[in-house]
Design an enzyme around this catalytic site. Sequence first.
Site, PDB file in Angstrom:
ATOM      1  N   ASP A  98       0.860  -1.169   0.000  1.00  0.00           N
ATOM      2  CA  ASP A  98       0.000   0.000   0.000  1.00  0.00           C
ATOM      3  C   ASP A  98       0.906   1.232   0.000  1.00  0.00           C
ATOM      4  O   ASP A  98       1.793   1.363   0.846  1.00  0.00           O
ATOM      5  CB  ASP A  98      -0.888  -0.001   1.260  1.00  0.00           C
ATOM      6  CG  ASP A  98      -2.269   0.575   1.001  1.00  0.00           C
ATOM      7  OD1 ASP A  98      -2.334   1.655   0.406  1.00  0.00           O
ATOM      8  OD2 ASP A  98      -3.257  -0.056   1.412  1.00  0.00           O
ATOM      9  N   ASP A 199      -2.934   4.670  -2.443  1.00  0.00           N
ATOM     10  CA  ASP A 199      -3.969   5.286  -1.627  1.00  0.00           C
ATOM     11  C   ASP A 199      -4.369   6.661  -2.167  1.00  0.00           C
ATOM     12  O   ASP A 199      -3.499   7.504  -2.428  1.00  0.00           O
ATOM     13  CB  ASP A 199      -3.400   5.441  -0.203  1.00  0.00           C
ATOM     14  CG  ASP A 199      -4.456   5.774   0.827  1.00  0.00           C
ATOM     15  OD1 ASP A 199      -5.312   4.919   1.073  1.00  0.00           O
ATOM     16  OD2 ASP A 199      -4.401   6.881   1.398  1.00  0.00           O
ATOM     17  N   GLU A 255      -6.190   3.897  -6.073  1.00  0.00           N
ATOM     18  CA  GLU A 255      -7.485   4.162  -5.444  1.00  0.00           C
ATOM     19  C   GLU A 255      -7.892   5.557  -5.883  1.00  0.00           C
ATOM     20  O   GLU A 255      -7.240   6.536  -5.534  1.00  0.00           O
ATOM     21  CB  GLU A 255      -7.372   4.094  -3.913  1.00  0.00           C
ATOM     22  CG  GLU A 255      -8.750   4.153  -3.261  1.00  0.00           C
ATOM     23  CD  GLU A 255      -8.745   4.718  -1.852  1.00  0.00           C
ATOM     24  OE1 GLU A 255      -9.728   4.532  -1.139  1.00  0.00           O
ATOM     25  OE2 GLU A 255      -7.752   5.358  -1.457  1.00  0.00           O
ATOM     26  N   HIS A 328     -11.271  -2.700   3.243  1.00  0.00           N
ATOM     27  CA  HIS A 328     -11.240  -2.272   4.641  1.00  0.00           C
ATOM     28  C   HIS A 328     -12.009  -0.973   4.893  1.00  0.00           C
ATOM     29  O   HIS A 328     -12.104  -0.536   6.035  1.00  0.00           O
ATOM     30  CB  HIS A 328      -9.779  -2.109   5.072  1.00  0.00           C
ATOM     31  CG  HIS A 328      -9.113  -0.974   4.325  1.00  0.00           C
ATOM     32  ND1 HIS A 328      -8.906  -0.999   2.958  1.00  0.00           N
ATOM     33  CD2 HIS A 328      -8.643   0.220   4.742  1.00  0.00           C
ATOM     34  CE1 HIS A 328      -8.338   0.131   2.588  1.00  0.00           C
ATOM     35  NE2 HIS A 328      -8.159   0.892   3.648  1.00  0.00           N
ATOM     36  N   ASP A 329     -12.491  -0.330   3.839  1.00  0.00           N
ATOM     37  CA  ASP A 329     -13.248   0.917   3.989  1.00  0.00           C
ATOM     38  C   ASP A 329     -14.746   0.711   3.796  1.00  0.00           C
ATOM     39  O   ASP A 329     -15.508   1.680   3.850  1.00  0.00           O
ATOM     40  CB  ASP A 329     -12.788   1.953   2.947  1.00  0.00           C
ATOM     41  CG  ASP A 329     -11.366   2.430   3.191  1.00  0.00           C
ATOM     42  OD1 ASP A 329     -10.942   2.467   4.353  1.00  0.00           O
ATOM     43  OD2 ASP A 329     -10.692   2.766   2.197  1.00  0.00           O
TER      44      ASP A 329
END
Length: 559
Positions: A98, A199, A255, A328-329
């Site tokens: 990440d 990210d 993302e 995870h969001d």
Amino acid sequence: MDRAWWKEAVVYQIYPRSFKDSNGDGIGDLNGITEKMDYLKELGIDVIWLSPVYESPNDDNGYDISNYRGIMKDFGTMEDYDRMLAAAHERGIRIVMDLVVNHTSDEHPWFIESRRSKDNPYRDYYIWREGKDGKEPNNWGSCFSGPAWEYDSTTDMYYLHLFSKKQPDLNWDNPKVRDEVFDMMDWWCRKGIDGFRMDVISMISKVPGLPDGTPGANGFGDFGPYVCNGPHVHEYLQEMNRRVLSRYDLLTVGECSGVTVEEAKKYASLDGKELNMVFQFEHMDLDGGESFKWNDKKIDLVELKKVLTKWQVSLMGKAWNSLYWCNHDQPRMISRLGDDSDACRELSAKMLATCLHMMQGTPYVYQGEELGMTNVPFESLEDFRDIESINAYHELVEQNHVLDGETMLRYLRYKSRDNARTPVQWDDTENAGFTTGTPWIMVNPNYKKINAKEQMSRADSVFHYYQKLISLRHEMDIIVYGDYELLLPEDPAVYAYTRSLGEEKLLILCNFSREEQKVDLPASCKEENPEVLIANYKDPSLERETLRPYEAVVYYYKK
Ligand code: GLC
Ligand code: CA
């Protein structure tokens, strides 16, 4: 057909804090991941995307990094990391890191320097502005409640933070920042990693002047139009590609909040100038979106089909899609779009998996999704750990009084990111076998019936269904490369589509409802003599005229 390994791969996302604890401190860690490498091998995935494991004060669970070249103490050491990387590679599994570079932690040495004085060499690593009439430089609200600016008395100026005030935004217009980031990426690539998940990478280039945004429900201005897909984002990613990415064999996924199909064709163009693919949010936003997240609205299937079909069709032959229901969001999809009752949980989990995994793009499986893990019956605010959820509760209930506490708790139980962050349920022993200590966040009490051990011992489990979907993708080019076409766009309960490649065709039928549904397929989908590739009920009908509750079937034919 332009082949690439990352188009043929299935990615598994690990949120390390909640995956497996190896030393009893209640926090998942790198040695825990190494322990479970054979489990992942058995599932059949090709790539692990590891949520951040870098040094971090954990204001946002590792998405606030204080040292990009060090490992968070909670998770272990660099030796543990190297051992995990080797264990993955020995099994043919690649590791994607990440990359969180829209912002750092406020405890990163660059920021500690930056805030010291206006002429510090690191000052321009971040975005500092003078206040306006004794207030913030503009009206932007942060993603985690409150203003997007923090006042710093040392120099009597404000710094920008689109997320928490412990996540100051980097200034990508400063070439030194880009040099630092690219050097750091290169360092990880030389270590032998296999890619990056980037990210909020669509937000790195801000519109000059940082104009006020349209105020939303919380009274703050929306920064979206001035931040997402900003003026230099493609230029910076092309530079990153030239200087780092193109020199290694990587999987790269951005993302991209606020991304449209037109923008995605630039980010993820098949010409390889920027990234391999992006995460888009349009299907996730159908029940509210970021600005209107806290509600209990349901996703409408006709809308969902429209959005996913737009992405499938528009990118075909031009760019590459990523496919996901969970991360995870996001809350657990089975509780959001499926049915987590005992009667329908497994059926709907398999149906959702079928619908997604038969599309064109690279599928992402989020830890626990392959077990049919569900949302969590959190009882009170004290059960939550996520900064977004906790801050939103304080802002909406206590400060602005726009929601009462019970209603907000109901919304949190439905939408909070913590639904995805409870420990992976490994077996039916205490704490689901995740830890011998006290877990950092509660374990979902349904672990006695939903856990990996039980799933692996039963042939018709969700786990084995995912395993089969993954292996079908590895065996059949049509699943990876076939063209997509939607059928029955207006049907409110059935998602039906085809894939075709040369002489071959797949027909995918998914019932998103708890009732039996009639399926009125065009004649072209009924003539041939189909073979059933995979199905979530025994004995699916070859007539293709009705679907049982949450039934999913994939038919295969060759002309
Ligand atoms: C991304 C991450 C999320 C994090 C945010 C700030 O959206 O996925 O978990 O809170 O960026 O880094
Ligand atoms: Ca631990």
